[in-house]
Design a protein around this motif. Structure first.
Motif, mmCIF file in Angstrom:
data_model
loop_
_atom_site.group_PDB
_atom_site.id
_atom_site.type_symbol
_atom_site.label_atom_id
_atom_site.label_comp_id
_atom_site.label_asym_id
_atom_site.label_seq_id
_atom_site.Cartn_x
_atom_site.Cartn_y
_atom_site.Cartn_z
ATOM 1 N N ILE A 46 0.831 -1.207 0.000
ATOM 2 C CA ILE A 46 0.000 0.000 0.000
ATOM 3 C C ILE A 46 0.866 1.258 0.000
ATOM 4 O O ILE A 46 0.679 2.147 -0.826
ATOM 5 C CB ILE A 46 -0.960 -0.001 1.210
ATOM 6 C CG1 ILE A 46 -1.925 -1.176 1.114
ATOM 7 C CG2 ILE A 46 -1.711 1.337 1.302
ATOM 8 C CD1 ILE A 46 -2.709 -1.443 2.380
ATOM 9 N N ARG A 53 -1.391 5.538 -5.963
ATOM 10 C CA ARG A 53 -2.730 5.288 -5.419
ATOM 11 C C ARG A 53 -2.956 5.959 -4.062
ATOM 12 O O ARG A 53 -4.035 5.798 -3.474
ATOM 13 C CB ARG A 53 -2.960 3.782 -5.336
ATOM 14 C CG ARG A 53 -2.969 3.172 -6.746
ATOM 15 C CD ARG A 53 -3.253 1.721 -6.745
ATOM 16 N NE ARG A 53 -4.681 1.545 -6.439
ATOM 17 C CZ ARG A 53 -5.263 0.369 -6.354
ATOM 18 N NH1 ARG A 53 -4.579 -0.723 -6.540
ATOM 19 N NH2 ARG A 53 -6.535 0.283 -6.068
ATOM 20 N N TRP A 54 -1.989 6.717 -3.557
ATOM 21 C CA TRP A 54 -2.168 7.396 -2.263
ATOM 22 C C TRP A 54 -3.441 8.243 -2.196
ATOM 23 O O TRP A 54 -4.100 8.260 -1.148
ATOM 24 C CB TRP A 54 -0.960 8.246 -1.929
ATOM 25 C CG TRP A 54 0.243 7.493 -1.436
ATOM 26 C CD1 TRP A 54 0.382 6.138 -1.280
ATOM 27 C CD2 TRP A 54 1.484 8.064 -1.035
ATOM 28 N NE1 TRP A 54 1.644 5.843 -0.814
ATOM 29 C CE2 TRP A 54 2.334 7.005 -0.653
ATOM 30 C CE3 TRP A 54 1.967 9.359 -0.974
ATOM 31 C CZ2 TRP A 54 3.626 7.209 -0.203
ATOM 32 C CZ3 TRP A 54 3.256 9.573 -0.531
ATOM 33 C CH2 TRP A 54 4.082 8.507 -0.147
ATOM 34 N N GLU A 111 -6.286 7.649 -3.126
ATOM 35 C CA GLU A 111 -7.449 6.806 -2.860
ATOM 36 C C GLU A 111 -7.729 6.675 -1.368
ATOM 37 O O GLU A 111 -8.860 6.390 -0.973
ATOM 38 C CB GLU A 111 -7.252 5.411 -3.464
ATOM 39 C CG GLU A 111 -7.221 5.396 -4.967
ATOM 40 C CD GLU A 111 -6.950 4.012 -5.532
ATOM 41 O OE1 GLU A 111 -6.977 3.015 -4.771
ATOM 42 O OE2 GLU A 111 -6.699 3.922 -6.750
ATOM 43 N N TRP A 112 -6.683 6.845 -0.524
ATOM 44 C CA TRP A 112 -6.891 6.652 0.908
ATOM 45 C C TRP A 112 -6.351 7.788 1.776
ATOM 46 O O TRP A 112 -6.568 7.778 2.996
ATOM 47 C CB TRP A 112 -6.314 5.310 1.356
ATOM 48 C CG TRP A 112 -4.869 5.068 1.028
ATOM 49 C CD1 TRP A 112 -4.357 4.554 -0.127
ATOM 50 C CD2 TRP A 112 -3.742 5.335 1.862
ATOM 51 N NE1 TRP A 112 -2.989 4.491 -0.059
ATOM 52 C CE2 TRP A 112 -2.583 4.946 1.162
ATOM 53 C CE3 TRP A 112 -3.598 5.842 3.160
ATOM 54 C CZ2 TRP A 112 -1.301 5.057 1.687
ATOM 55 C CZ3 TRP A 112 -2.308 5.950 3.694
ATOM 56 C CH2 TRP A 112 -1.190 5.558 2.959
ATOM 57 N N GLU A 124 -5.606 6.545 8.368
ATOM 58 C CA GLU A 124 -6.033 6.316 6.985
ATOM 59 C C GLU A 124 -5.386 5.055 6.427
ATOM 60 O O GLU A 124 -6.058 4.241 5.770
ATOM 61 C CB GLU A 124 -5.672 7.513 6.113
ATOM 62 C CG GLU A 124 -6.454 8.762 6.422
ATOM 63 C CD GLU A 124 -5.922 9.998 5.731
ATOM 64 O OE1 GLU A 124 -6.707 10.940 5.527
ATOM 65 O OE2 GLU A 124 -4.714 10.051 5.369
ATOM 66 N N ARG A 174 -7.241 1.479 5.314
ATOM 67 C CA ARG A 174 -7.006 0.890 3.987
ATOM 68 C C ARG A 174 -6.500 -0.549 4.117
ATOM 69 O O ARG A 174 -6.965 -1.447 3.422
ATOM 70 C CB ARG A 174 -6.010 1.750 3.214
ATOM 71 C CG ARG A 174 -5.606 1.236 1.870
ATOM 72 C CD ARG A 174 -6.739 1.413 0.874
ATOM 73 N NE ARG A 174 -6.264 1.207 -0.473
ATOM 74 C CZ ARG A 174 -6.799 1.745 -1.534
ATOM 75 N NH1 ARG A 174 -7.850 2.522 -1.424
ATOM 76 N NH2 ARG A 174 -6.320 1.491 -2.722
ATOM 77 N N SER A 190 -9.133 -3.129 5.563
ATOM 78 C CA SER A 190 -10.433 -3.280 4.891
ATOM 79 C C SER A 190 -10.444 -4.482 3.966
ATOM 80 O O SER A 190 -9.459 -5.032 3.585
ATOM 81 C CB SER A 190 -10.783 -2.021 4.110
ATOM 82 O OG SER A 190 -9.867 -1.835 3.043
#
Length: 148
Positions: free
Chosen positions: A22, A28-29, A31-32, A141, A145, A148
């Motif tokens: 992650i 993709r940072w 996104e969360w 955060e 992520r 989940s």
């Protein structure tokens, strides 16, 4: 001069390799991470990881744009540093620690030197609010992520 330099940590249930996947996926940072409006990857390393990117941060009272250089020490550290943009200086990192039993400690470090005119707008109260938004919120955060 108003500067922000702080870190925050949390323990996360997934193992370090899952958390590394992650934090090392810089593209993709947004996104969360709530305050990241966008990241455009400009350069990548041989493994396809972002080494230079253009970002936009929504810091509440202002939008901040800059280019960041990113570096990786798998599977424990992602670091980033401002190379150009709105702030005088910004650097930070994600540091991961394997706690065993499939758990990971994640520590987020951020050092910001706004410089110039922005210093006039940043009193102690505003720096405190930025700390809550830009530092204190990050580990939670990531935890949300990862779990989940």
């Amino acid at each position: 001069m108003a500067k922000l330099s702080d870190n925050a940590s949390t323990d996360i249930d997934p193992p370090i390799d899952a958390v590394w996947a992650i934090v090392s996926d810089v593209a993709r940072w947004p996104e969360w991470q709530d305050t990241l409006g966008s990241i455009d990857v400009l350069e990548q390393d041989a493994e396809g990881r972002a080494t230079l990117c253009a970002i936009e941060i929504d810091a509440g009272m202002m939008k901040i744009k800059m280019k960041l250089a990113c570096a990786y020490t798998a599977p424990t550290r992602v670091s980033f540093q401002r190379v150009s943009g709105d702030l005088s200086g910004l650097s930070g990192s994600w540091q991961l620690e394997d706690l065993g039993d499939g758990r990971t400690r994640a520590t987020y470090q951020l050092d910001v030197n706004p410089g110039g005119v922005l210093n006039f707008f940043l009193n102690e109260e505003r720096v405190g609010k930025l700390r809550e938004t830009l530092v204190d919120a990050r580990p939670a955060e990531l935890k949300a992520r990862a779990e989940s």
